[in-house]
Structures are given as structure tokens and as C-alpha cells.
Design an enzyme around this catalytic site. Sequence first.
Site, short mmCIF file in Angstrom:
data_model
loop_
_atom_site.label_atom_id
_atom_site.label_comp_id
_atom_site.label_asym_id
_atom_site.label_seq_id
_atom_site.Cartn_x
_atom_site.Cartn_y
_atom_site.Cartn_z
N GLY A 137 0.89 -1.16 0.00
CA GLY A 137 0.00 0.00 0.00
C GLY A 137 0.92 1.20 0.00
O GLY A 137 2.04 1.12 -0.48
N GLU A 138 0.51 2.26 0.57
CA GLU A 138 1.36 3.45 0.65
C GLU A 138 1.88 3.54 2.08
O GLU A 138 1.11 3.67 3.02
CB GLU A 138 0.52 4.68 0.27
CG GLU A 138 1.33 5.74 -0.45
CD GLU A 138 2.31 6.43 0.49
OE1 GLU A 138 3.53 6.34 0.24
OE2 GLU A 138 1.87 7.03 1.48
N CYS A 167 6.01 -5.19 -0.02
CA CYS A 167 6.14 -3.80 -0.47
C CYS A 167 6.14 -2.85 0.74
O CYS A 167 7.11 -2.81 1.47
CB CYS A 167 5.05 -3.47 -1.48
SG CYS A 167 5.37 -1.95 -2.40
N ARG A 214 13.07 3.17 0.04
CA ARG A 214 11.72 3.28 -0.53
C ARG A 214 11.79 3.69 -2.00
O ARG A 214 12.74 4.31 -2.42
CB ARG A 214 10.91 4.34 0.23
CG ARG A 214 10.63 3.98 1.66
CD ARG A 214 9.87 5.09 2.35
NE ARG A 214 8.58 5.30 1.70
CZ ARG A 214 7.88 6.43 1.78
NH1 ARG A 214 8.35 7.45 2.45
NH2 ARG A 214 6.72 6.54 1.18
N ARG A 270 6.06 0.82 -7.44
CA ARG A 270 6.80 1.79 -6.60
C ARG A 270 7.52 1.06 -5.46
O ARG A 270 7.38 1.40 -4.29
CB ARG A 270 5.86 2.88 -6.05
CG ARG A 270 5.33 3.78 -7.13
CD ARG A 270 4.54 4.95 -6.59
NE ARG A 270 3.34 4.53 -5.89
CZ ARG A 270 2.22 4.13 -6.48
NH1 ARG A 270 2.15 4.11 -7.79
NH2 ARG A 270 1.17 3.77 -5.78
N HIS A 329 4.61 -7.71 -5.05
CA HIS A 329 3.26 -8.05 -4.59
C HIS A 329 2.90 -9.47 -5.03
O HIS A 329 2.33 -9.64 -6.11
CB HIS A 329 2.24 -7.08 -5.20
CG HIS A 329 2.28 -5.71 -4.62
ND1 HIS A 329 1.41 -5.29 -3.64
CD2 HIS A 329 3.07 -4.65 -4.89
CE1 HIS A 329 1.67 -4.03 -3.33
NE2 HIS A 329 2.68 -3.62 -4.06
N GLU A 334 0.58 -11.30 -4.08
CA GLU A 334 -0.88 -11.50 -4.06
C GLU A 334 -1.55 -11.02 -5.35
O GLU A 334 -2.73 -11.32 -5.58
CB GLU A 334 -1.49 -10.79 -2.84
CG GLU A 334 -1.62 -9.28 -2.95
CD GLU A 334 -0.32 -8.48 -2.82
OE1 GLU A 334 -0.40 -7.25 -2.93
OE2 GLU A 334 0.76 -9.08 -2.63
#
EC number: 4.3.3.6
Length: 196
Positions: free
Chosen positions: A47-48, A79, A106, A135, A170, A172
Amino acid sequence: MVKIGVLGLQGAVREHVKSVEASGAEAVVVKRIEQLEEIDGLILPGGESTTMRRLIDKYAFMEPLRTFAKSGKPMFGTCAGMILLAKTLIGYEEAHIGAMDITVERNAFGRQKDSFEAALSIEGVGEDFVGVFIRAPYVVEVADNVEVLSKHGDRMVAVRQDQFLAASFHPELTDDHRVTAYFVEMVKEAKMKKVV
């Protein structure tokens, strides 16, 4: 059957739940602190990371997550979840949960490569796993007690330290559930140790 929580504050929660269930475990979306007591392992989804940290603080999850990390129960960060687990973050003074002896940068693949896919070879998982990088952070440095499971070029993108697993990508977001299944096995092994 082992019960695996997916921290449900933000990120790819539903996709992780589907992947956990496809790997033969029970999935629980964790939105309340007391739910941490009921699970055998925890996934910190992508996520962020700054948004996630804000929500973790808002709902007072940080200390319970650190306590969970010390309990011996496995945790898997993908992530942004990898950023949460790292002890050192480049450009930041303090860590979040800080459970893994890794240094993470990051958005490490640069803005021009916001998202891409790459075939990865992952130790203990297999070949040709499609890593979806969005990202993505990556691991710059690891302590001696951290096992590097996968690299993309010369960058470390999947690592394990005892009961902690972290990935830049990711897993998933594909229909290949091998990485989640690897974590499910970690949770089963940890649970067996507790029983003995």
C-alpha cells in the site's frame, strides 16, 4: 488449520485473503488490536507506507504489532509491509515495527519504473515467479542472520530472518500462490514448535 491475519487498514487486503485461502489456510482481516491474539501469523500488505503508518498510529496498532513481532509468530511484509518490518530505512531516522535486520530504500526502482513485472527465482519457492513491482522498495543491506531468497538484477527483493519474511513485490497480485504458500508453511512450523 492455521489462521493468518491480513492487516486490514490499507492496501491489497482482499487479494492477500484470496491467496491465503488458496494456500489452504484460514484468512482473517485484522482491523482491531484484539484480533492479533486470535491469529497464528500476520501479513502486512503493500500500500502506501506513509498512509499505512498514519493509520497504524491513528488506531494505536504500533505497539501491539511490535509485541506480535516479539511473540515468535511469523510476519510477512510485502512492499510497504517490508518497509514496516525493516530496522533501518534510508532517509528516515526511525523505523516502524523494526523487526528485521535489514536496510530498505523506498521507491527504489525510480519513478520511471513505477511498476513492472519480472520473473524471479526464489529460494525455497521455485523458478519463474512473476514479481509485480509497484513503486517498490528494495533491501540495500542485510545482517548475517538474514537469508536472501531472491534478487532482481543485483537488488535484494525477498529476504527471510527467522519467522519474518519480506518481499519488495506483490505476490498477491498474481494467480501464483507459491510465495503465500511458503509463508503458510512458516506459520505451520512455528505453530508446531509452540505445541511441542
